[in-house]
Design a protein around this motif. Structure first.
Motif, mmCIF file in Angstrom:
data_model
loop_
_atom_site.group_PDB
_atom_site.id
_atom_site.type_symbol
_atom_site.label_atom_id
_atom_site.label_comp_id
_atom_site.label_asym_id
_atom_site.label_seq_id
_atom_site.Cartn_x
_atom_site.Cartn_y
_atom_site.Cartn_z
ATOM 1 N N ARG A 116 0.813 -1.170 0.053
ATOM 2 C CA ARG A 116 0.061 -0.057 0.083
ATOM 3 C C ARG A 116 1.065 1.219 -0.022
ATOM 4 N N GLU A 117 0.192 2.395 0.004
ATOM 5 C CA GLU A 117 1.010 3.753 -0.192
ATOM 6 C C GLU A 117 2.133 3.676 -1.186
ATOM 7 N N HIS B 222 4.017 4.900 -4.149
ATOM 8 C CA HIS B 222 4.331 6.008 -4.826
ATOM 9 C C HIS B 222 5.515 5.464 -5.999
ATOM 10 N N LEU B 223 5.248 5.948 -7.183
ATOM 11 C CA LEU B 223 6.066 5.789 -8.443
ATOM 12 C C LEU B 223 6.329 6.900 -9.241
ATOM 13 N N GLN B 224 7.760 7.207 -9.524
ATOM 14 C CA GLN B 224 8.180 8.100 -10.442
ATOM 15 C C GLN B 224 8.677 7.406 -11.879
ATOM 16 N N ARG C 28 11.301 4.824 -9.903
ATOM 17 C CA ARG C 28 11.854 4.923 -8.708
ATOM 18 C C ARG C 28 10.540 4.691 -7.933
ATOM 19 N N ALA C 29 10.503 3.959 -6.747
ATOM 20 C CA ALA C 29 9.282 3.572 -6.075
ATOM 21 C C ALA C 29 9.404 3.482 -4.454
ATOM 22 N N THR C 30 8.456 3.695 -3.745
ATOM 23 C CA THR C 30 8.362 3.433 -2.338
ATOM 24 C C THR C 30 6.837 2.787 -2.065
ATOM 25 N N LYS D 40 4.625 0.689 1.033
ATOM 26 C CA LYS D 40 4.573 0.109 2.388
ATOM 27 C C LYS D 40 4.127 -1.545 2.398
#
Lengths: 296, 489
Positions: free
Chosen positions: A18-19, A21-23, A273-275, A277
């Motif tokens: 979840r949460e 984020h992807l660039q 580039r990703a983060t 959880k």
């Protein structure tokens, strides 16, 4: 030339995350060598991607998916017209005035200093590595364009290009031990030499004509390769501005290349580039499938 | 090839180090107290040792009971929590002295803010050769990732903690510009609270200006930055968590301002907005007073492995939906190599003569300076340009040959990473230590807030080198503190 480009990025996870984020740096932008005719990004289950320019002027798309999910797929579609019919067609500056031209460019655009001063293990100072490798030295009186050509040839002699390799060696020393690498590795090596001369050189990535991946007609053993993003080195050439040099092919970048991003080194221009959880970061699977079609 | 065209250092080489004796804040040359210290001196004499001992014990107990602590890191990197070290005798600054300090600090912060705006936009300061571009582009804290982003009201340096010292002549000099996440303000306030409690009789003899309103001033400045307007502002203090050495301060400020204290995991970004996760759902945050370094602020932009920051916060900031205090990228303005150019920066942006002077500084990127410093290392203080808290520093006069050799190697390997300064004999002040009046060296960190306008809280954190003869005042290196009184006009 006109190209229709489709880049499909997929990531999947063993457990829900979840949460997320992807660039993404997948979409080309207008510059002196290309014009964007159309461009769109599509992603399932994600609100409208936002877009901004990063510190090097590269377009970056950002997406976020908050709810738990195990996969995400994004497609970038673009139609591009490349304009650089002949990269050698420019008004040259006489060799004795080239350094002055570069110096003035640095004064007027201090951001260029990044492409002269920056060093990292992948673009390390070759002399400081102490490898005993005879590194090309600048030759006063010779045109820079000609000298960069020579260095590009030297890179090709020192290091073989492995078209199937997509990894980037984080250390130049390792690359020079192996003497074989990806287009990004060869671009780093070329950058390393030119920055040692004090010439602005930047890392560039983009798409290339599909012909680059078709088999060699004269060699029955070669097989079609999966299309990939390509890396090369942009060099600030007096009188011309940025000109690309592809040491993997030994070519000056022309209308067969579509630029996507530039930076000091490969890390600045990573496609994704990703983060997120949850889940296990090491258990994610990413893929980037590229399809470039020449449309005229 | 291009090396011959590179800009030369704009800062001229400093003069050789002085060997004069330290200025004494309390005593005049004839060992009589200065005029503004006389009432305090009379009171000390009247009180006697027994009472002062009791007051010192009471101060320690109060700080202990109130939980005013800081974390001291040992070589093993194992944090030890200590009661905040406090000397009961205050430092007193006259109204006239403060007027000059205040004007100088405002001037400096205004110029540094303009510098940051310029560096991250047009870079005219580099084009005009005021600062060598290499200095910026080789600076660890120059953040290309934030180029062309416009922070709310074009303010980067919302909070500054500018370290001042007094040289042998008694002149105030700027030692360091702390423009990232300067700490110490909570201790400034706690010092005053304790001083008022244990020595109310001192305050009867002086008209001392207040410092306790700092949180109110800060809150006002933070509200001013809110993209949704001051009334609607939701503010959060972003802390790395309880293991951070300044955690006490983070909790203190959040409590005093009545705002949320949050860790990165308590926030989330969505649609270029920052939200706090609350029991009632997501609540949009307008201003993040972050006490997390740039490197850890946003794993999408800076260090990928950071779990202390908030993924997407830079995009929210870029979109103008949140204010980040201090702005990311501010660190380049307090890079110690850039510091050397501060007088030129003030002249360039403001067209004014600097009110506060710098400590003479040698640039290790300059071959002539470097040679001089390496030949005179035992008389120099060498500092790593992006470090603070007394870390990464060589104190020449007290260093061993081995330490000096280590620094010679470090400087030669990476000259951009170091500057050197002659040893300035920090001013001294009497302290009440173990029943004796002893003189110790000290400095001063006043706090500057940049909101609707620039305000300097009248006072600051006076840091004291508790070891006799030592010039190291950093609390992380065993330094202590004093209350700082600025007298009213």
């Amino acid at each position: 030339m006109r190209y229709r480009i489709r880049a499909e990025y997929r990531v999947s996870f063993d457990e829900p995350v979840r949460e997320h984020h992807l660039q993404l740096r997948l979409a080309p932008a207008d510059d002196a060598s290309q014009r964007v005719l159309s461009r769109r990004l599509e992603a399932e289950g994600v609100s409208e991607p936002t877009r901004h320019r990063d510190g090097y002027g590269n377009p970056v798309h950002c997406l976020a998916l908050m709810a738990p999910h195990q996969a995400l797929s994004v497609e970038m579609h673009a139609e591009i017209e490349t304009l650089l019919d002949n990269p050698l067609d420019y008004q040259p500056v006489s060799p004795d005035r080239e350094l002055q031209w570069i110096s003035e460019s640095l004064r007027q655009a201090p951001r260029l200093w990044d492409f002269v001063l920056h060093r990292c293990p992948a673009t390390a100072d070759l002399a400081a590595l102490g490898l005993g490798l005879p590194v090309p030295q600048p030759r006063p009186g010779k045109a820079l364009m000609e000298q960069v050509h020579s260095v590009m040839d030297w890179v090709g002699r020192v290091c073989d290009f492995d078209p199937a390799c997509t990894n980037v060696q984080p250390q130049l020393r390792t690359l020079l031990d192996k003497r074989c690498g990806s287009s990004a590795d060869l671009a780093h090596l070329l950058i390393s030499v030119l920055r040692g001369w004090g010439i602005p050189a930047r890392f560039a990535t983009g798409y290339v004509d599909p012909d680059f991946f078709t088999p060699d007609e004269d060699d029955e053993d070669t097989r079609p390769l999966e299309q990939q993003m390509r890396a090369w080195t942009d060099v600030l050439i007096p009188g011309a501005g940025w000109r690309g040099f592809d040491p993997a092919k030994g070519l000056v970048v022309n209308q067969s290349y579509v630029r996507v991003a530039v930076g000091r080194h490969a890390e600045d221009v990573v496609a994704d580039r990703a983060t997120f959880k949850g889940g296990d970061p090491s258990a994610s699977r990413r893929s980037l499938r590229i399809e470039v079609v020449a449309s005229s | 090839m291009l090396r011959q065209y590179q800009f030369q250092s704009a800062a001229s080489s400093p003069p050789p180090p002085s060997r004069a004796t330290a200025y004494h804040e309390f005593y005049q040359d004839d060992f009589h107290p200065r005029e503004h210290y006389r009432p305090m001196w009379e009171h000390i004499q009247h009180a006697g040792q027994h009472l002062l001992d009791a007051k010192a014990r009471e101060a320690h107990l109060t700080l202990h009971t109130e939980g005013v602590t800081f974390t001291l890191y040992s070589d093993q990197d194992e944090g030890i929590e200590r009661v905040w070290p406090f000397d009961i005798l205050p430092r007193i600054i006259t109204a006239a002295e403060w007027r000059a300090i205040e004007a100088g600090l405002k001037q400096r912060v205004r110029a540094m803010n303009l510098l940051l705006k310029d560096l991250y936009h047009g870079q005219n300061v580099l084009k005009d050769g005021v600062i060598p571009p290499e200095l910026i582009y080789q600076g660890k804290d120059f953040r290309r990732e934030i180029m062309d982003i416009d922070p709310p009201h074009s303010i980067y340096t919302h909070i500054g903690g500018i370290d001042l010292i007094r040289d042998e002549r008694g002149c105030y000099l700027v030692l360091e510009d702390n423009l990232r996440t300067p700490s110490g303000v909570s201790y400034m306030i706690e010092n005053r609270v304790v001083e008022r409690r244990i020595l109310p009789e001192f305050f009867e003899r002086y008209r001392v200006r207040r410092v306790e309103h700092y949180p109110a001033l800060l809150l006002q400045a933070l509200r001013y930055l809110s993209p949704r307007g001051e009334e609607a502002a939701t503010i959060a203090v972003l802390t790395p968590g309880q293991f951070n050495s300044a955690y006490f301060e983070h909790t203190f400020l959040a409590k005093e301002m009545g705002v949320e204290l949050a860790e990165g995991r308590d926030m989330v970004c969505k649609n270029d907005r920052v939200y706090l996760k609350t029991t009632k759902g997501l609540r949009q945050v307008d201003v993040v007073y972050r006490r997390v370094d740039d490197d850890f602020l946003d794993p999408l932009v800076f260090r990928r492995d950071s779990v202390l920051g908030v993924a997407g916060i830079i995009n929210a900031w870029r979109a103008g939906n949140v204010a980040i205090v201090n702005a990311p990228g501010s660190g380049i303005a307090d890079d110690k190599a850039v510091y050397a150019h501060a007088p030129d920066i003030i002249r360039y942006y403001l067209g004014e003569t600097p009110i506060l002077e710098n400590v003479p500084t040698y640039q290790m990127t300059d071959a002539r300076d470097r040679t001089y410093v390496l030949d005179n290392l035992e008389r120099m203080v060498v500092k790593a340009v992006a470090e603070s808290g007394g870390y990464g520093m060589l104190m020449g006069p007290t260093s061993t040959a081995g330490q000096r050799a280590e620094f010679v190697k470090k400087i030669q390997e990476n000259p951009r990473n170091y500057i050197a300064q002659p040893v300035v004999q920090l001013s001294r002040h009497i302290c009440y230590l173990d029943g004796e009046l002893e003189s110790r060296h000290l400095d001063l960190r006043p706090f500057v807030i940049y909101g609707r306008d620039i305000q300097v809280v009248p006072g600051g954190l006076t840091r004291v080198a508790m070891t006799k003869g030592s010039l190291i005042v950093n609390s992380s290196q065993g330094g202590g503190s004093k209350d700082t009184w600025v007298l009213a006009e």
